[in-house]
Design an enzyme around this catalytic site. Structure first.
Site, PDB file in Angstrom:
ATOM      1  N   ASN A  22      -8.887  -3.010  11.177  1.00 28.49           N
ATOM      2  CA  ASN A  22      -7.948  -3.528  10.165  1.00 28.49           C
ATOM      3  C   ASN A  22      -7.171  -2.353   9.561  1.00 28.49           C
ATOM      4  OD1 ASN A  22     -10.665  -4.763  10.362  1.00 28.49           O
ATOM      5  ND2 ASN A  22      -9.606  -6.474   9.437  1.00 28.49           N
TER       6      ASN A  22
ATOM      7  N   HIS B 128      -1.381  -8.281  11.230  1.00 27.76           N
ATOM      8  CA  HIS B 128      -1.368  -6.815  11.156  1.00 27.76           C
ATOM      9  C   HIS B 128      -0.138  -6.208  11.815  1.00 27.76           C
ATOM     10  CE1 HIS B 128      -6.110  -6.932  11.129  1.00 27.76           C
ATOM     11  NE2 HIS B 128      -5.592  -7.383  10.004  1.00 27.76           N
TER      12      HIS B 128
ATOM     13  N   PHE C 252      -5.215  -1.494   6.544  1.00 23.23           N
ATOM     14  CA  PHE C 252      -4.659  -1.010   5.266  1.00 23.23           C
ATOM     15  C   PHE C 252      -5.245   0.318   4.788  1.00 23.23           C
ATOM     16  CE2 PHE C 252      -7.470  -4.281   2.934  1.00 23.23           C
ATOM     17  CZ  PHE C 252      -8.267  -3.356   2.258  1.00 23.23           C
TER      18      PHE C 252
ATOM     19  N   GLU D   5     -13.775  -9.325  13.920  1.00 24.92           N
ATOM     20  CA  GLU D   5     -14.302  -9.724  12.615  1.00 24.92           C
ATOM     21  C   GLU D   5     -15.043 -11.032  12.784  1.00 24.92           C
ATOM     22  OE1 GLU D   5     -11.236 -10.766   9.870  1.00 24.92           O
ATOM     23  OE2 GLU D   5     -10.301  -8.803   9.992  1.00 24.92           O
TER      24      GLU D   5
ATOM     25  N   TYR E 274       0.825  -1.219   0.000  1.00 23.89           N
ATOM     26  CA  TYR E 274       0.000   0.000   0.000  1.00 23.89           C
ATOM     27  C   TYR E 274       0.857   1.265   0.000  1.00 23.89           C
ATOM     28  CZ  TYR E 274      -3.792  -3.210   0.774  1.00 23.89           C
ATOM     29  OH  TYR E 274      -4.689  -4.236   0.614  1.00 23.89           O
TER      30      TYR E 274
HETATM   31  P1  FAE Z   1       3.009  -4.545   2.633  1.00 26.02           P
HETATM   32  O1  FAE Z   1       1.672  -4.548   1.986  1.00 26.02           O
HETATM   33  O2  FAE Z   1       3.372  -5.693   3.502  1.00 26.02           O
HETATM   34  O3  FAE Z   1       4.088  -4.408   1.452  1.00 26.02           O
HETATM   35  C1  FAE Z   1       5.465  -4.503   1.677  1.00 26.02           C
HETATM   36  C2  FAE Z   1       6.114  -5.123   0.457  1.00 26.02           C
HETATM   37  O4  FAE Z   1       7.537  -4.968   0.557  1.00 26.02           O
HETATM   38  C3  FAE Z   1       5.851  -6.614   0.305  1.00 26.02           C
HETATM   39  O5  FAE Z   1       5.356  -6.871  -0.996  1.00 26.02           O
HETATM   40  C4  FAE Z   1       7.218  -7.257   0.550  1.00 26.02           C
HETATM   41  O6  FAE Z   1       7.407  -8.442  -0.169  1.00 26.02           O
HETATM   42  C5  FAE Z   1       8.161  -6.169   0.119  1.00 26.02           C
HETATM   43  N1  FAE Z   1       9.479  -6.224   0.759  1.00 26.02           N
HETATM   44  C6  FAE Z   1       9.761  -6.458   2.057  1.00 26.02           C
HETATM   45  N2  FAE Z   1      11.088  -6.399   2.288  1.00 26.02           N
HETATM   46  C7  FAE Z   1      11.667  -6.095   1.080  1.00 26.02           C
HETATM   47  C8  FAE Z   1      13.012  -5.898   0.671  1.00 26.02           C
HETATM   48  N3  FAE Z   1      14.039  -5.972   1.537  1.00 26.02           N
HETATM   49  N4  FAE Z   1      13.254  -5.647  -0.636  1.00 26.02           N
HETATM   50  C9  FAE Z   1      12.234  -5.577  -1.522  1.00 26.02           C
HETATM   51  N5  FAE Z   1      10.930  -5.753  -1.173  1.00 26.02           N
HETATM   52  C10 FAE Z   1      10.653  -6.001   0.118  1.00 26.02           C
HETATM   53  O7  FAE Z   1       3.245  -3.241   3.494  1.00 26.02           O
HETATM   54  N6  FAE Z   1      -5.546  -5.467   6.506  1.00 26.02           N
HETATM   55  C11 FAE Z   1      -6.762  -4.885   6.373  1.00 26.02           C
HETATM   56  O8  FAE Z   1      -6.869  -3.655   6.478  1.00 26.02           O
HETATM   57  N7  FAE Z   1      -7.883  -5.644   6.120  1.00 26.02           N
HETATM   58  C12 FAE Z   1      -7.826  -7.004   6.015  1.00 26.02           C
HETATM   59  O9  FAE Z   1      -8.852  -7.654   5.762  1.00 26.02           O
HETATM   60  C13 FAE Z   1      -6.555  -7.641   6.181  1.00 26.02           C
HETATM   61  N8  FAE Z   1      -6.444  -8.989   6.140  1.00 26.02           N
HETATM   62  C14 FAE Z   1      -5.200  -9.566   6.186  1.00 26.02           C
HETATM   63  C15 FAE Z   1      -5.075 -10.945   6.053  1.00 26.02           C
HETATM   64  C16 FAE Z   1      -3.814 -11.530   6.014  1.00 26.02           C
HETATM   65  C17 FAE Z   1      -3.696 -13.017   5.885  1.00 26.02           C
HETATM   66  C18 FAE Z   1      -2.655 -10.727   6.101  1.00 26.02           C
HETATM   67  C19 FAE Z   1      -1.283 -11.324   6.037  1.00 26.02           C
HETATM   68  C20 FAE Z   1      -2.768  -9.342   6.260  1.00 26.02           C
HETATM   69  C21 FAE Z   1      -4.026  -8.763   6.318  1.00 26.02           C
HETATM   70  N9  FAE Z   1      -4.179  -7.386   6.453  1.00 26.02           N
HETATM   71  C22 FAE Z   1      -5.416  -6.810   6.384  1.00 26.02           C
HETATM   72  C23 FAE Z   1      -3.002  -6.517   6.700  1.00 26.02           C
HETATM   73  C24 FAE Z   1      -2.587  -5.704   5.470  1.00 26.02           C
HETATM   74  O10 FAE Z   1      -2.469  -6.521   4.335  1.00 26.02           O
HETATM   75  C25 FAE Z   1      -1.250  -5.000   5.795  1.00 26.02           C
HETATM   76  O11 FAE Z   1      -1.468  -4.169   6.906  1.00 26.02           O
HETATM   77  C26 FAE Z   1      -0.724  -4.172   4.640  1.00 26.02           C
HETATM   78  O12 FAE Z   1      -0.506  -4.951   3.495  1.00 26.02           O
HETATM   79  C27 FAE Z   1       0.575  -3.446   5.020  1.00 26.02           C
HETATM   80  O13 FAE Z   1       0.874  -2.516   3.995  1.00 26.02           O
HETATM   81  P2  FAE Z   1       2.343  -1.957   3.830  1.00 26.02           P
HETATM   82  O14 FAE Z   1       2.339  -1.014   2.667  1.00 26.02           O
HETATM   83  O15 FAE Z   1       2.829  -1.462   5.128  1.00 26.02           O
END
Ligand code: FAE
Length: 543
Positions: free
Chosen positions: A522, A484, A524, A399, A62
């Site tokens: 949640n 989260h 995101f 949830e 995000y």
């Molecule tokens: P994120 O989306 O984790 O993106 C970080 C990216 O950086 C990833 O693609 C990594 O692979 C990449 N990365 C990491 N280290 C490196 C590196 N050294 N070099 C290159 N790339 C790298 O971060 N949230 C909601 O609001 N509603 C929901 O229903 C919900 N359900 C979820 C269900 C599951 C099973 C999971 C795992 C999470 C859920 N979340 C939900 C949490 C939400 O997906 C999470 O808070 C966000 O994706 C975090 O966003 P960021 O941009 O911080």
């Protein structure tokens, strides 16, 4: 409803992927466990060794997508670096992602055995062997907690439940105390929700469809115990789900797809921010590239990265120079990088707050056993759409989650987000060459207590009990994990009030690591809205 979204869904059209570099670029044609991934053409978009770039974004979740889109729209060329795969190529089964009930190598990041959040059923372990592969869900293990994260272009949006929740305004001061709530609720939350495509289920369909019987049972029981319940917006295409139920389109939410990716109806970042990013013509994305160090050089920062194959082996190392670097590797990824860079002397002047203020958003899971006359239904949509809001009285928002097993389980299942004071800290372990997190499983007790404020009461009212077979043998609480992760580079502590890393002009944090451990719901939508706020200030002030 957005019908163009649906046209994109099947990944058959050439349009949405044309800028993407494919995983096949590294391996050519590979066949793994019965899945063949066809060879792709040469991929000039992948970042070149020794390149000099104006802006580099680490991560494509995000925060990374907001940064890339707004920078590109402001006329800046951007390179996005992503350690996971592009997820643009169907396997032999014609699908990009595996379903939750049939995990295969696509499902997990570099594991030879699944590590399912619900590890047991009827007390029996359900994890199984899979080939090691750069799959989409990382179950990253630290002392006391397993942190689930998405891996691939689109980050967490690939694997999450799509619940798009804006916290109630009265709680915002406790979430991000140094951010003006007026600007968030008037400008940035609406912007984030619009870009992400957050929308509500049609209430009439909710009342009639078999696939939300589990949620109606959850609502009825919450109401009987006097708890407020709320419909929660999601980023699922509800029109598509209605057609899934009617049997007129390939099934996705109704085929058990969630944890290991969703093939059709969910509006992941691949259907929202990323097409807009590609349409600017200014952004390249390099999948299977993992950033390892960032250090100052003349004209900006030297960024070192490893190019990976689908076994997780390093096949090349690249060094590029970037005038500006945006850390968007997620709470865990950014925290790990920053504590490493501070401790190893690459960025020694990073603030002492780096690595601190990490929390699990108070996640805890549980199941309840319903009476035989209260079935939750064999068909359960994977997309939760109801929450029980007891934040004000008990510090818990739960949830009503599905158990999409395909059979009647007589179980109600919940993921609770709870108020908890416990915060962990990342630190660099020079001996192991890895970042450690000092979390303790016992810290989940405050979350369990908060969740009990809801479920003890429901059980008492309904004459029911907790399920003890889902997280082990005679284990009630799923207290070993979080979905989260938040914090580790907290806004206005490790950074300035817009994510600038002090002492290093041109370095920014723009992801969930800015949020100190909790969003009360949640996360995101809040991560996206905060990123929209911060990048607007950064573009106006720094560029
Ligand atoms: P994120 O989306 O984790 O993106 C970080 C990216 O950086 C990833 O693609 C990594 O692979 C990449 N990365 C990491 N280290 C490196 C590196 N050294 N070099 C290159 N790339 C790298 O971060 N949230 C909601 O609001 N509603 C929901 O229903 C919900 N359900 C979820 C269900 C599951 C099973 C999971 C795992 C999470 C859920 N979340 C939900 C949490 C939400 O997906 C999470 O808070 C966000 O994706 C975090 O966003 P960021 O941009 O911080």
């Amino acid at each position: 409803m957005n019908h163009t979204t649906r046209c994109d869904n099947g990944s058959k059209g050439p349009s949405r992927r044309s800028f993407l570099t494919g995983t096949g670029s590294i391996l050519g044609a590979v066949a793994l466990g019965g899945l063949s991934f066809p060879a792709r053409a040469a991929v000039p978009e992948t970042i070149a060794d020794a390149a000099t770039v104006p802006a580099l974004v680490i991560g494509t979740g995000y925060g990374g997508c907001v940064a890339a889109l707004r920078l590109a729209q402001a006329g800046v060329d951007v390179h996005m670096i992503e350690m996971g795969m592009a997820w643009d190529t169907p396997g032999a089964d014609g699908k990009i992602f595996a379903s939750t009930t049939s995990p295969d190598q696509r499902s997990y990041w570099l594991r030879t055995r699944t590590k399912q959040p619900l590890s047991n059923f009827l007390g029996f372990p359900i994890d199984r062997a899979i080939p090691r592969y750069t799959g989409v869900l990382d179950a990253e293990e630290f002392a006391g907690i397993t942190v689930y994260q998405g891996r691939g272009v689109g980050g967490g949006s690939l694997v999450n439940g799509g619940m798009a929740v804006t916290p109630r305004r009265e709680y915002f001061g406790g979430i991000l105390p140094t951010v003006n709530p007026d600007e968030m609720y008037d400008v940035y939350y609406p912007r984030a929700n619009a870009e992400l495509g957050a929308n509500l289920i049609d209430p009439a369909w909710f009342e009639s469809t078999d696939c939300y019987q589990f949620a109606r049972v959850g609502r009825k029981q919450a109401q009987r115990s006097g708890f407020p319940f709320v419909f929660v917006p999601t980023v699922y295409d509800w029109d598509y789900m209605e057609q899934e139920a009617a049997g007129t389109v390939p099934k996705s939410a109704l085929a058990g797809e969630i944890l290991y990716g969703n093939n059709y109806g969910k509006k992941s970042l691949e259907k929202t921010y990323l097409p807009k990013i590609r349409a600017t013509g200014r952004v390249t994305i390099s999948p299977l590239h993992r950033v390892t160090t960032v250090e100052p050089t003349s004209g900006g920062y030297t960024v070192t990265m490893e190019q990976l194959n689908t076994n997780g082996d390093t096949v090349a190392t690249k060094q590029v120079t970037a005038a500006r670097v945006f850390f968007a590797a997620g709470s865990v990824g950014t925290s790990k990088l920053l504590v490493k860079l501070k401790s190893t002397g690459a960025l020694p002047n990073l603030d002492g707050e780096v690595g601190k203020g990490w929390g699990d958003n108070g996640n805890v899971m549980c199941g309840r056993a319903n009476h035989l006359w209260d079935p939750t239904g064999p068909l359960q949509s994977t997309i939760p759409t109801l929450g029980i809001d007891n934040w004000a009285n008990g510090g818990a928002f739960a949830e009503v989650a599905p158990l999409p097993t395909g059979i009647e389980t007589y179980a109600s299942f919940y993921l609770s987000i709870t108020r908890t004071p416990n915060r962990g800290e990342f630190s660099w372990n020079a001996a192991t060459g890895k970042a450690d997190l000092n979390w303790q499983t016992a810290w989940k007790q405050t979350s369990i207590d908060a969740a009990k404020s809801i479920f003890d009461k429901i059980n008492a009212k309904e004459g029911t009990i907790y399920r003890t077979d889902l997280f082990g043998v005679y284990k009630v609480w799923g207290d070993q994990l979080t979905y989260h992760p938040l914090g580790g580079a907290v806004l206005n502590r490790a950074t300035d009030n817009y994510g600038r890393l002090r002492g290093y002009p041109g370095l920014y944090v723009i992801d969930g690591s800015l949020i100190p451990g909790s969003t009360a719901v949640n996360p995101f939508v809040t991560i996206t809205a905060l990123a929209e706020r911060n990048i607007e200030n950064i573009i106006a002030t720094d560029l």
